[in-house]
Design an enzyme around this catalytic site. Structure first.
Site: not given
Length: 644
Positions: A156, A161-162, A182, A184, A355, A384
């Site tokens: 974090n 910006n959490d 949190g 980032d 993905d 994947e």
């Protein structure tokens, strides 16, 4: 209401070829000279900018605004012409097909949307200069070890910006494995020095785009805006800074993308552009029962698969909160292809990880991959496909001569079969067809692959138990797994925290636990893996082991591109060699208490009486007769006696 941001004091002289206006509703390309004033009167226009100088001169704009389909768009900019305009099923969408000639210069221009009642809306648009030619976008390859990061759980770097009050999930709770914690983009930037020092040459953060779901949004795979960075992770500018700073360290940035599905809170789900924008759209709009995918991915190859099974595989939703995108709709297909190219160009990416690769429409996948590789011939994409069958993995790799004629254009599938064989082999006793023979025969399957060294191998990832847990918290076996994986003819991927024995042993397979916080990433953490403070002796030893091996690998041409020779397991010992010119790397795996090895079997390698150095402890010895090896563990040797 007109939103004047600023005035650009340049005159744009346009010499466009006029669009043949047989229908009064057709768009018009005028020749004009005008002062460009910037306007932002349209709710949404994507992509928000583009570039001049692409091989493909086509660009398709998605325009979203109330009753915008009732307007006629006009553009006056030299080299840019409107070829076609398509109205969505919803009156709030237009799709504008542009041609951008090779002589078009970078600049800004306005798109005028004119209505029959005399009103108009204006939206400014920019064509940017390309910073680098296509050939300079070099992707990952077998010289790379990619550090996979779950950003919310790594560090974090910006607590402010959490919480973003305008988004659906606002709680931060590090005690809840499925809540946001949190981490980032700033946290990753702050610790690029650690990643570099460990020897990793690329990073793959799981998705950083907006995931405005009401719960479990931390993982990022239910995106609700394909062009916006999640503000809880940072901004587009911080994402660019991550890419630029990583490049300064010699680290490539791999972006995790999803073309198969979006999140159910995606902005377009409240007003879909076409009646077939997503699969099972009628059921969704009527609030009827929706079917999940049957997950029978072999229907992509199965000669005998029923049409029903194929349909339920490709059109079923991955989970109820992830609407399945219909790539057979050509506007959706273009949207997704352009989105990928936009991010490559915006960030200067060193690769894409796609993905849920086999869930999308096969024809689209080939077109999507092909469009990217045509524009960026030295780029890399890994897809994947979670299959333990080498035949299935090989099917998806470019260069494979499939019986159905399908060519995916995908450079790198993922080596789930080999990962499983390694774990099984190390966990089993040496007898019959159990134990090391599974690794030996697993690697022998490379004859099936078009390009084995372009396949991505890994000890674990964000969706499976940590390797330390898979190997029942046996440190020696974990070292054997890591040492073998990092010396195979493969691209290697390494999940954050594996170097300090992070595990999910308390509840094996629990995704929230697998994606635990990296110690030291939060202010006040009593353990700091970035500095070593508070780590146990075993954690420090493993961290150093990984650091020594990955840094050696970074400069080892034998591992990157050398010949591979391995010898059938015998008496609980399995040995693999990587060879290029005068560099020979020996990987000796030993499940016994024996400390000496008879070298007579390995004469063909040409090591007799040569000096070799232990890659981990730097000890130098002679390869002669009975050689000393580690009991119940791994011995890693090289003929390179000096460090680069």
């Amino acid at each position: 209401m007109k939103n004047f941001v600023y005035l650009v004091s340049i005159f744009v002289v346009t010499l466009c070829t006029s669009f043949k206006n047989e229908n009064p509703e057709n768009p018009i390309n005028k020749m004009s000279s005008e002062v460009v004033t910037e306007y932002h009167e349209i709710e949404r226009l994507e992509p928000s900018n583009w570039w001049v100088g692409f091989k493909n001169p086509k660009l398709e704009l998605l325009v979203k605004d109330e009753n915008i389909s009732m307007s006629v768009p006009e553009i006056s900019y030299e080299g840019v012409s409107i070829e076609k305009v398509t109205k969505g099923t919803s009156p709030n969408y237009l799709f504008i097909d542009l041609n951008i000639s090779e002589t078009t210069k970078p600049g800004k221009f306005n798109i005028h949307f004119k209505f029959k009642n005399g009103k108009q809306k204006i939206q400014s648009y920019e064509l940017k200069p390309r910073l680098n030619p296509s050939e300079d976008y070099k992707g990952f390859d077998s010289s790379d070890v990619i550090y996979l990061i779950t950003p919310d759980r790594f560090a974090n770097g910006k607590p402010s910006n959490d919480i973003v009050s305008t988004l659906n999930e606002t709680a931060v709770d590090r005690h809840d494995d499925y809540a946001r914690h949190g981490g980032d983009i700033r946290g990753i930037i702050n610790h690029l020095d650690y990643i570099h020092d460990m020897g990793f040459t690329a990073i793959w953060p799981t998705p950083l785009l907006t995931n405005d779901m009401s719960e479990a949004s931390y993982h990022g795979y239910a995106m609700t805006d394909f062009y916006q960075v999640d503000p809880r992770f940072g901004t587009l500018e911080s994402y660019k800074e991550l890419a630029e700073t990583a490049r300064d360290y010699g680290i490539k940035l791999v972006m995790d993308q999803v073309v198969n599905h979006c999140g159910s809170e995606h902005w377009w789900m409240k007003d879909l552009p076409f009646s077939d924008w997503i699969n099972q759209q009628k059921a969704f709009e009527n609030h009827s029962e929706l079917k999940n995918s049957n997950h029978r991915r072999t229907t992509n190859q199965d000669l005998y698969a029923s049409n029903l099974d194929k349909k339920e595989m490709n059109e079923g939703w991955f989970v109820p909160t992830m609407p399945d995108l219909n790539q057979q709709n050509p506007f959706m297909a273009n949207y997704l292809i352009q989105n990928s190219i936009w991010w490559i160009e915006t960030l200067g990416l060193g690769g894409i990880r796609q993905d849920t690769f086999p869930y999308s429409d096969k024809t689209f996948l080939s077109n999507w991959t092909g469009a990217i590789m045509e524009e960026y011939p030295n780029f890399s994409i890994v897809g994947e496909e979670w299959s333990y069958n080498p035949l299935i993995i090989g099917y998806w790799q470019t260069g494979m001569k499939n019986s159905d004629g399908f060519e995916t254009k995908l450079k790198s599938p993922m080596d789930f079969p080999m990962q499983r064989q390694i774990v099984n082999a190390l966990n089993e006793d040496e007898q019959g067809d159990d134990g090391f023979v599974k690794m030996y025969e697993g690697l022998a399957n490379d004859f099936h692959y078009a390009n084995p060294k372009d396949i991505m191998i890994f000890p674990d990832n964000h969706d499976m138990s940590r390797i330390f847990t898979q190997l029942n918290e046996d440190i020696d076996k974990t070292k054997m797994a890591l040492g073998y994986i990092l010396t195979l003819p493969r691209i290697a991927q390494f999940y954050y925290g594996t170097e300090i024995l992070m595990n999910d042993s308390a509840n094996p397979g629990d995704h929230g636990l697998i994606r635990s916080d990296f110690p030291g990433g939060w202010q006040g953490d009593t353990v700091n893996a970035f500095t070593g403070e508070g780590l146990s002796d075993a954690q420090k030893d493993m961290q150093l082991y990984v650091k020594k091996l990955v840094n050696y690998r970074k400069n080892s041409k034998a591992i990157h591109e050398g010949k591979t020779i391995h010898f059938a397991p015998e008496n609980g010992v399995y040995i693999l060699f990587r060879i290029l010119n005068d560099e020979i790397v020996a990987v000796i795996l030993n499940k016994t208490s024996e400390t000496t090895l008879d070298l007579s079997r390995f004469e063909e390698i040409g090591l007799n009486n040569k000096q070799v150095k232990n890659i981990i402890n730097d000890d130098i010895s002679n390869w002669d007769h009975n050689f000393k090896i580690n009991p119940n563990g791994i011995t890693l040797l090289t003929t390179k006696l000096t460090n680069p």
